[in-house]
Design a protein around this motif. Structure first.
Motif, short mmCIF file in Angstrom:
data_model
loop_
_atom_site.label_atom_id
_atom_site.label_comp_id
_atom_site.label_asym_id
_atom_site.label_seq_id
_atom_site.Cartn_x
_atom_site.Cartn_y
_atom_site.Cartn_z
N ILE A 162 0.85 -1.21 0.00
CA ILE A 162 0.00 0.00 0.00
C ILE A 162 0.88 1.25 0.00
CG2 ILE A 162 -1.61 1.35 1.42
CD1 ILE A 162 -2.76 -1.42 2.34
N ALA A 163 1.90 1.26 0.85
CA ALA A 163 2.80 2.41 0.93
C ALA A 163 3.51 2.65 -0.39
CB ALA A 163 3.82 2.19 2.05
N LYS A 164 3.95 1.58 -1.04
CA LYS A 164 4.63 1.70 -2.32
C LYS A 164 3.75 2.42 -3.34
CE LYS A 164 6.76 -1.12 -5.96
NZ LYS A 164 7.07 -2.52 -6.39
N ARG A 165 2.47 2.11 -3.35
CA ARG A 165 1.55 2.78 -4.26
C ARG A 165 1.38 4.25 -3.88
NH1 ARG A 165 1.18 -2.31 -4.45
NH2 ARG A 165 0.08 -3.50 -6.07
N GLY A 166 1.46 4.53 -2.59
CA GLY A 166 1.33 5.91 -2.13
C GLY A 166 2.44 6.81 -2.63
N THR A 167 3.63 6.25 -2.79
CA THR A 167 4.73 7.06 -3.29
C THR A 167 4.47 7.52 -4.71
OG1 THR A 167 5.98 5.12 -4.06
CG2 THR A 167 6.39 5.87 -1.80
N ILE A 173 4.10 9.62 3.82
CA ILE A 173 3.60 8.38 4.41
C ILE A 173 4.20 8.16 5.80
CG2 ILE A 173 3.47 5.87 4.16
CD1 ILE A 173 3.75 6.38 1.09
N ARG A 174 3.34 7.90 6.75
CA ARG A 174 3.77 7.50 8.09
C ARG A 174 3.00 6.25 8.50
NH1 ARG A 174 4.27 13.33 11.35
NH2 ARG A 174 5.58 14.36 9.76
N ASN A 182 13.16 -1.16 10.96
CA ASN A 182 14.43 -0.50 10.68
C ASN A 182 14.84 -0.63 9.22
OD1 ASN A 182 15.23 -3.16 10.50
ND2 ASN A 182 16.44 -3.14 12.37
N ASP A 183 13.91 -1.14 8.38
CA ASP A 183 14.24 -1.36 6.97
C ASP A 183 13.39 -0.50 6.03
OD1 ASP A 183 11.88 -2.66 7.59
OD2 ASP A 183 12.29 -4.45 6.40
N VAL A 184 12.75 0.55 6.58
CA VAL A 184 11.93 1.43 5.74
C VAL A 184 12.28 2.88 6.06
CG1 VAL A 184 10.01 -0.21 5.60
CG2 VAL A 184 10.02 1.52 7.43
N THR A 185 11.95 3.75 5.13
CA THR A 185 12.22 5.18 5.33
C THR A 185 10.98 5.93 5.81
OG1 THR A 185 11.72 5.63 3.00
CG2 THR A 185 14.02 5.19 3.57
N TYR A 186 9.83 5.27 5.84
CA TYR A 186 8.61 5.93 6.30
C TYR A 186 8.72 6.21 7.80
CZ TYR A 186 7.25 3.44 2.05
OH TYR A 186 7.20 2.93 0.77
N GLN A 187 8.16 7.32 8.22
CA GLN A 187 8.26 7.72 9.63
C GLN A 187 7.30 6.91 10.49
OE1 GLN A 187 8.19 11.94 10.35
NE2 GLN A 187 7.59 11.70 12.49
N TYR A 188 7.82 6.42 11.60
CA TYR A 188 7.03 5.66 12.57
C TYR A 188 6.35 6.60 13.56
CZ TYR A 188 5.99 2.56 16.53
OH TYR A 188 5.38 1.88 17.54
N MET A 189 5.07 6.32 13.84
CA MET A 189 4.32 7.08 14.84
C MET A 189 3.96 6.14 15.98
SD MET A 189 3.97 10.21 13.53
CE MET A 189 2.48 11.06 14.02
#
Length: 318
Positions: A162-167, A173-174, A182-189
Motif C-alpha cells: 500500500i505504501a509503495k503505491r502511495g509514493t 507516508i507515516r 528499521n528497513d523502511v524510510t517511512y516515519q514511525y508514529m
C-alpha cells in the motif's frame, strides 16, 4: 495407489475449480456437507491434514477430534478464525497463503481510498438514477488524493505494498506498528491518535484477532476528523464499528472505504445509506490470478507435508 485423506472444513468456493483440484489429488472428507458433523469427525480419526479458509476457520472441537492431526493448511493470509491455542497444545502446524495476495489487496485499498475521496460510488448512483440528466443539483466536491498525508496501521507485507503505491501519488507516508521497522524510510508514529490526527487518509492493514480488537477506537477515528477517510481491508473487528457509524453520521468522520465488517456478512444499515461510504463484500483478494495463486499455495503446502518436505509457508505459533 491409495490417495492421502484430508479433512476440508468448507468449500474453497472463492477460487473456481479449487474443490475439484483438491478431490483430484486427495481423498477429501467434506465436513461442510456432513449431515452428522460429529460422526464425520469420528470417521476422520486418521486424518493428518486439514484444509480450511480464513472464513471457515478451525475450532478447538475439530482439532481435538483428530488424534493424528499434524497440519492445518489455510487458504488466506489471516488466521484469527483458527484456534491457535488448541493447535499449539497438540503440536499442530499451520500454514497460510501470504505474499501471493499482497498486490491485489493493496490495489483494492487504493480503489476504496480513491472511490471515497472522489465520490465515485456516489456519482455512479447519481448517473444510474438519471439525476445527472434531470439536473438534480451538483454533486459534492471530492477530495484530492495526490500529495496528501497517508497513515498506515500495520506495515507488514500488504501495508508495504500500500505504501509503495502511495509514493506514486507523491504522498507523505507515516505508519504505526507494534514495533518500528528499521528497513523502511517511512516515519514511525508511536501513537495511533497522533497518526490519525496527522493523516488525511488512514488505511488499516493490521492482523485481526483479540490483540487488535477495536484497535481503531472512537478516539482514533475522532482524531482523523471530519475531513479524514478511513479504509479497512484488514478485519472488521479492528475498528470500533459502532463508534465509526456514529461519527460518520454526525460528520465527525469524513468517510470510510470498507471491505470488512465486524459481523459480516451483516453490514450496519446506516452505512448503506451514507454517500460518503464505499462498501465491498470482503473481496480484496478476489481476482482470478490471486485466487488461483492462493489455491496453488495451499495445495503445495499439502503436497510438501505428504512428501516429507518442509512446509512452504509455516505460521509461527509460539
Amino acid at each position: 495407489m491409495t490417495r492421502p485423506r484430508i479433512l476440508q472444513i468448507g468449500s474453497l468456493a472463492g477460487s473456481p475449480g479449487a474443490d475439484t483440484r483438491m478431490r483430484e489429488q486427495y481423498e477429501v472428507i467434506e465436513l461442510w456437507k456432513a449431515g452428522d458433523r460429529q460422526a464425520c469427525l469420528q470417521s476422520a480419526a486418521d486424518v493428518e491434514v486439514i484444509v480450511t479458509t480464513a472464513g471457515h476457520g478451525c475450532k478447538r472441537e475439530v482439532i481435538e477430534s483428530l488424534p493424528n492431526l499434524k497440519v492445518i493448511c489455510s487458504w488466506g493470509v489471516g488466521y484469527d478464525s483458527i484456534d491457535l491455542e488448541a493447535a499449539r497444545e497438540k503440536g499442530v502446524l499451520l500454514t497460510n497463503t501470504p505474499d501471493v495476495l499482497n498486490d491485489c489487496v493493496a490495489d483494492e485499498a487504493w480503489g476504496l481510498l480513491i472511490a471515497c475521496a472522489r465520490g465515485i460510488a456516489h456519482a455512479d448512483r447519481h448517473v444510474r438514477a438519471n439525476n445527472w440528466e434531470g439536473k438534480r443539483g451538483p454533486l459534492p466536491l471530492g477530495t484530492r488524493v495526490s500529495g496528501k498525508k497517508l497513515g498506515i496501521v500495520g506495515l507488514g507485507r500488504i501495508g508495504l505494498a500500500i505504501a509503495k503505491r502511495g509514493t506514486g501519488f507523491d504522498m507523505n507516508i507515516r505508519y504505526h506498528n507494534r514495533t518500528p521497522r528499521n528497513d523502511v524510510t517511512y516515519q514511525y508514529m508511536n501513537s495511533l491518535e497522533e497518526l490519525a490526527s496527522w493523516s488525511d487518509f488512514l488505511i488499516i492493514a493490521t492482523v485481526g484477532g483479540s490483540g487488535t480488537q477495536a484497535l481503531i477506537d472512537r478516539s482514533v477515528l475522532k482524531a482523523l476528523g471530519p475531513n479524514g477517510i478511513v479504509v479497512n481491508i484488514a478485519r472488521g473487528s479492528v475498528i470500533d464499528e459502532t463508534a465509526m457509524v456514529e461519527l460518520l453520521a454526525s460528520g465527525e468522520l469524513g468517510g470510510a472505504g470498507l471491505d470488512v465488517f465486524d459481523k459480516e456478512p451483516r453490514v450496519p444499515d446506516e452505512l448503506k445509506k451514507m454517500d460518503q461510504v464505499v462498501l465491498m463484500p470482503h473481496v480484496a483478494s478476489a481476482t482470478t490470478e490471486t485466487r488461483k495463486a492462493m489455491t496453488d499455495l495451499v495445495l503445495a503446502n499439502v503436497e510438501a507435508y505428504f512428501s516429507g518436505k518442509p512446509l512452504l509457508t509455516p505460521v509461527s505459533n509460539s
